[in-house]
Write an enzyme that holds these catalytic residues in place. Sequence first.
Site, PDB file in Angstrom:
ATOM      1  N   MET A  30       0.848  -1.191  -0.048  1.00  0.00           N
ATOM      2  CA  MET A  30      -0.029  -0.045  -0.009  1.00  0.00           C
ATOM      3  C   MET A  30       0.963   1.069  -0.018  1.00  0.00           C
ATOM      4  SD  MET A  30      -3.415  -0.902   1.940  1.00  0.00           S
ATOM      5  CE  MET A  30      -2.977  -0.740   3.651  1.00  0.00           C
ATOM      6  N   TYR A  32       4.080   3.984   0.708  1.00  0.00           N
ATOM      7  CA  TYR A  32       4.812   4.401   1.993  1.00  0.00           C
ATOM      8  C   TYR A  32       5.962   3.420   2.378  1.00  0.00           C
ATOM      9  CZ  TYR A  32       5.307   8.186   5.274  1.00  0.00           C
ATOM     10  OH  TYR A  32       6.166   9.342   5.859  1.00  0.00           O
ATOM     11  N   GLY A  36      11.385  -2.734   5.150  1.00  0.00           N
ATOM     12  CA  GLY A  36      10.701  -4.210   5.210  1.00  0.00           C
ATOM     13  C   GLY A  36      10.224  -4.493   3.724  1.00  0.00           C
ATOM     14  N   HIS A  37       9.817  -3.341   3.140  1.00  0.00           N
ATOM     15  CA  HIS A  37       9.257  -3.430   1.630  1.00  0.00           C
ATOM     16  C   HIS A  37      10.448  -3.959   0.581  1.00  0.00           C
ATOM     17  CE1 HIS A  37       5.793  -1.098   3.118  1.00  0.00           C
ATOM     18  NE2 HIS A  37       4.989  -1.975   2.595  1.00  0.00           N
ATOM     19  N   GLN A  61     -10.517  -2.502   2.494  1.00  0.00           N
ATOM     20  CA  GLN A  61      -9.960  -3.215   3.599  1.00  0.00           C
ATOM     21  C   GLN A  61      -9.950  -2.228   4.726  1.00  0.00           C
ATOM     22  OE1 GLN A  61      -6.021  -4.068   1.455  1.00  0.00           O
ATOM     23  NE2 GLN A  61      -5.201  -3.646   3.659  1.00  0.00           N
ATOM     24  N   MET A 184       9.019  -2.813  11.516  1.00  0.00           N
ATOM     25  CA  MET A 184       8.716  -1.825  10.504  1.00  0.00           C
ATOM     26  C   MET A 184       7.293  -2.020   9.891  1.00  0.00           C
ATOM     27  SD  MET A 184      12.232  -0.839   8.559  1.00  0.00           S
ATOM     28  CE  MET A 184      13.563  -0.496   9.322  1.00  0.00           C
ATOM     29  N   SER A 186       4.282   1.008   7.662  1.00  0.00           N
ATOM     30  CA  SER A 186       4.005   2.318   7.433  1.00  0.00           C
ATOM     31  C   SER A 186       3.375   3.301   8.195  1.00  0.00           C
ATOM     32  CB  SER A 186       3.260   2.513   6.108  1.00  0.00           C
ATOM     33  OG  SER A 186       3.793   1.553   5.245  1.00  0.00           O
TER      34      SER A 186
HETATM   35  O1  PAF Z   1      -0.243  -5.810   3.523  1.00  0.00           O
HETATM   36  C1  PAF Z   1      -0.612  -5.035   2.703  1.00  0.00           C
HETATM   37  O2  PAF Z   1       0.074  -3.743   2.534  1.00  0.00           O
HETATM   38  C2  PAF Z   1      -1.767  -5.024   2.031  1.00  0.00           C
HETATM   39  O3  PAF Z   1      -2.808  -5.635   2.982  1.00  0.00           O
HETATM   40  C3  PAF Z   1      -2.060  -5.687   0.769  1.00  0.00           C
HETATM   41  C4  PAF Z   1      -1.669  -7.261   1.026  1.00  0.00           C
HETATM   42  C5  PAF Z   1      -1.071  -4.992  -0.359  1.00  0.00           C
HETATM   43  C6  PAF Z   1      -3.487  -5.361   0.034  1.00  0.00           C
HETATM   44  O4  PAF Z   1      -3.949  -4.201   0.152  1.00  0.00           O
END
Ligand code: PAF
Length: 283
Positions: A30, A32, A36-37, A61, A184, A186
């Site tokens: 999502m 930011y 970790g990403h 969500q 970590m 966002s």
């Molecule tokens: O973990 C997240 O960042 C979100 O839940 C995802 C998996 C990208 C779905 O919107």
Amino acid sequence: MEVIRLPSKMQSWALDQRAHGFTLAVVPTMGYLHEGHRSLMRIARRRAGRVIVTIFVNPTQFGPNEDFERYPRDWERDRAICEAEGVDVVFAPDVGDMYAPDHSVWVEETRLSRGLCGAYRPGHFRGVATVVLKLFHLTQPHVAVFGEKDAQQLRIIRRMVRDLNLPIEIVPGPTVREPDGLAMSSRNAYLSPDERRQAAGLWKALQAVQARFAQGERRAAALIETVRMELARTAPSAVPQYIELVDDETLEPIEQIRDRPALLALAVFLGTTRLIDHIVLSP
Ligand code: PAF
């Protein structure tokens, strides 16, 4: 690096790459983005010839009183991070292109999503599963990488892949922590300096549980009480939403750890910021 906004264009790009024999990996996010990403992107890079990062703050969500509007966003920084990590495509669609105004089909996991975060965020995992399946269809991955930090989400996505026969390998990426142990996220950006200092208490509490487990404690009540006491000591402003011990596979609450791994998971509020973390206890 290419930026794709339109779902139809994303799908045709992915199908074309597959037709040319490339293996595709996707890292759904999502935005930011943080370290970790980045670690998930590196895992994806090792697994595939083409890496796609999706950046989409998915409205379905978030509950009505949750932080969809104020969720942190920084497109230029995210783009630069993806570029630096050698990502091939960033897919960043608009909400209106992802959901038709009369969108009416959902993916609902009905067991693993009942407890833990699911009990306090009705509809959250339905939104996650739906958008993840849509992202899978649009990016056509062979491999999809998800952070272990979102333990319940990871298990639900694996269940969706199994139950809907999706030909996708789900690869977990280890939680990346700040030097003081805070996982970590966002959402850490919301924390005031004092809350940020106290937030390290979550990891300290989980480590205290690990230590008691190593000494032989197996009772849920005792392990949960350890978390409560440690949190009260190190993060006195933290308000737990839940602290639970569940079976690692079924996510059903357990009273005692016997011969199967267990998940000790917690969600706490520090001010208005909700933080989650967990530890797996394997006998
Ligand atoms: O973990 C997240 O960042 C979100 O839940 C995802 C998996 C990208 C779905 O919107």
